[in-house]
Design an enzyme around this catalytic site. Structure first.
Site, PDB file in Angstrom:
ATOM      1  N   CYS A 257     -43.860  44.464  79.202  1.00 19.98           N
ATOM      2  CA  CYS A 257     -45.131  43.872  79.565  1.00 19.98           C
ATOM      3  C   CYS A 257     -45.586  44.443  80.903  1.00 19.98           C
ATOM      4  CB  CYS A 257     -44.951  42.366  79.638  1.00 19.98           C
ATOM      5  SG  CYS A 257     -46.453  41.549  79.195  1.00 19.98           S
ATOM      6  N   GLU A 258     -45.849  45.721  80.923  1.00 23.30           N
ATOM      7  CA  GLU A 258     -46.197  46.381  82.173  1.00 23.30           C
ATOM      8  C   GLU A 258     -46.876  47.719  81.844  1.00 23.30           C
ATOM      9  OE1 GLU A 258     -43.604  45.540  85.253  1.00 23.30           O
ATOM     10  OE2 GLU A 258     -43.939  47.398  86.332  1.00 23.30           O
TER      11      GLU A 258
END
Ligand code: LLP
Length: 464
Positions: free
Chosen positions: A392-393
């Protein structure tokens, strides 16, 4: 290259990529020198030592680190053969597990460890302790005690506190410690700032320039429990040019001569560390161990002749150059996306089932990698692609720029070469992703040497 206001990753010409990246005539063909010696491709299917990528994915799952055992051993041996009169310490921080420690021992190399944890792995592998060197700028008393009790061959000291602690421990345990002194030669190595270690303003070593290094040697010589073995210098990592080593060797040898005249002791050894670069992409042109031997041995011989001192026994600590090229990471593609860029260009994003948890190097050092489709022949024209992970980046990038066949799709396997060093060893559980397994392949046989983490492993430390 002009960087975009949103950052260097944004707004580059999506259809061309960086200047160094060449459009391949056929994206299905391997760029041979980026892969371990046992890797081949037939009809688009990648194999290593006779085992295919689909077989590996089927049996062990993805993402998966796949080590070509003969390649790892061969690179270790090549260093030993190129430097027959030197001691080669494999730098375990690149990648250490019981299996690799055993390979290193069997190939006749020594081992550099830099924490109690790495020492524990080495001891579990029954690595001969007298062939182990212990590094670290802040070793704990417990780590030093364990090293002395285990009988490690040498400890590379890096602070005045450590010299005093070590001397006290030798008295407590009734042993003698063989010690090298880590010095800072004041060299700006041409590599990423975070992996450059011999300029003055960083945490490692005693500075030669301000006299701290000579003072440290004096303290060692004055400590009854310590035996001074010599000086140690490591200038950084992923370095291609020998000029940094040359400047460092000159400065360290001058200190070596000064120690002899002023303190009356001659360091029997000289360690020039590791740091030898490998090829991650077509930009990189690494030296072979033979090239390095020719260059480094001449530098040391010439400088010793000029200073009129005997040539000390040399030691080196390659990590990446042994482990890095031996391994590729195998991923499965989950999704693809074409993203429009300024000027009408577009970039193809290919998401795989790993990412920054199994290879933090692109995010941490802007490291470039390459990759290839490993499970089938495509024939589709090459399209500039960016391989990204599942984290999630937005910075979760696996391969920033690579030409892949335009029809790469869910279920395909991608292989990224050069992931044997500083990938599994820097792996994390970010987003609670279990760390990937390491499989060693040799003579048509694949075996797990580090198993994949399970959900139970992830939850084992969580006491609720
Ligand atoms: N000796 C010493 C004292 C070191 O500090 C190192 C690496 C080596 C030897 C081995 O260097 P090599 O031959 O592997 O370049 N995580 C970074 C690299 C950090 C290197 C730390 N010290 C990366 O992924 O590029």
């Amino acid at each position: 290259m002009r960087s975009h206001e949103a950052g260097a990753l944004h707004g580059q010409a999506g259809d061309r990529g960086p200047a160094w990246l060449r459009v391949p005539e056929d994206p299905d063909v391997l760029v041979r020198h980026l892969w371990s010696s046992g890797v081949a491709k037939a009809d688009g299917v990648l194999s290593v030592a006779g085992v295919t990528a689909p077989e590996l994915a089927e049996e062990f799952g993805t993402p998966l680190y796949v080590v070509d055992e003969d390649d790892f051993r061969g690179r270790a041996r090549a260093f030993a053969l190129a430097f027959p009169d030197a001691d080669i310490y494999y730098a375990g921080k690149a990648f250490l597990c019981v299996a690799t420690a055993r390979w290193v021992a069997e190939e006749g190399l020594n081992l550099d460890v830099c924490t109690g944890g790495e020492l524990a792995v080495a001891l579990r592998a029954e690595f001969p302790p007298e062939r182990i060197g212990l590094h670290g700028n802040n070793k704990s008393v417990a780590e030093l005690r364990r090293a002395l009790q285990a009988g490690v061959g040498r400890i590379i000291v890096d602070s005045v506190e450590e010299i005093a602690r070590l001397d006290a421990l030798t008295a407590e345990l009734g042993v003698q410690a063989v010690v090298m002194v880590r010095v800072t030669a004041g060299v700006e190595a041409h590599t990423h700032e975070y992996i450059s270690t011999s300029h003055e303003d960083q945490k490692f070593g005693f500075s030669i320039a301000d006299g701290a290094a000579l003072d440290a040697v004096r303290r060692v010589v004055d400590s009854p429990g310590l035996t001074f073995a010599g000086l140690h210098s490591h200038i950084g990592s992923q370095i291609f040019v020998t000029d940094g080593f040359e400047v460092a060797a000159r400065r360290v040898l001058r200190l070596h001569a000064q120690v002899a005249t002023e303190l009356g002791v001659v360091g029997a050894e000289l360690d020039l560390g590791g740091g030898f670069g490998i090829a991650y992409t077509t930009q990189d042109d690494p030296a072979t161990p033979d090239d390095l031997a020719r260059g480094l041995l001449k530098i040391v011989d010439d400088e010793c002749a000029a200073l009129d001192v005997a040539v000390p026994r040399l030691s080196l600590e390659p990590g990446r150059a042994i482990a890095g090229p031996s391994t590729f990471t195998l991923y499965e593609v989950g999704t693809t996306k074409a993203v429009g860029l300024d000027g009408g260009a577009s970039r193809r994003y290919v998401s795989v089932d790993g990412g920054m948890s199994d290879n933090i190097r692109p995010a941490l050092y802007s490291a470039d990698y390459s990759c290839t489709l490993a499970s089938r022949d495509s024939g589709a024209p090459a399209v500039l692609s960016r391989v990204v992970g599942k984290h999630c980046e937005a910075g979760d990038i696996v391969v920033k720029d690579e030409y892949l066949p335009g029809d790469v799709r869910a279920g395909d396997l991608l292989a990224v070469p050069g992931t044997g060093a500083y990938c599994r060893s820097l792996a994390s559980n970010y987003n609670h992703v279990p760390r990937a397994a390491v499989v060693a392949v040799r003579d048509g046989e694949a075996r797990v040497v580090v198993r994949r983490e399970s959900e139970d492993d992830l939850l084992a430390l969580d006491l609720g």
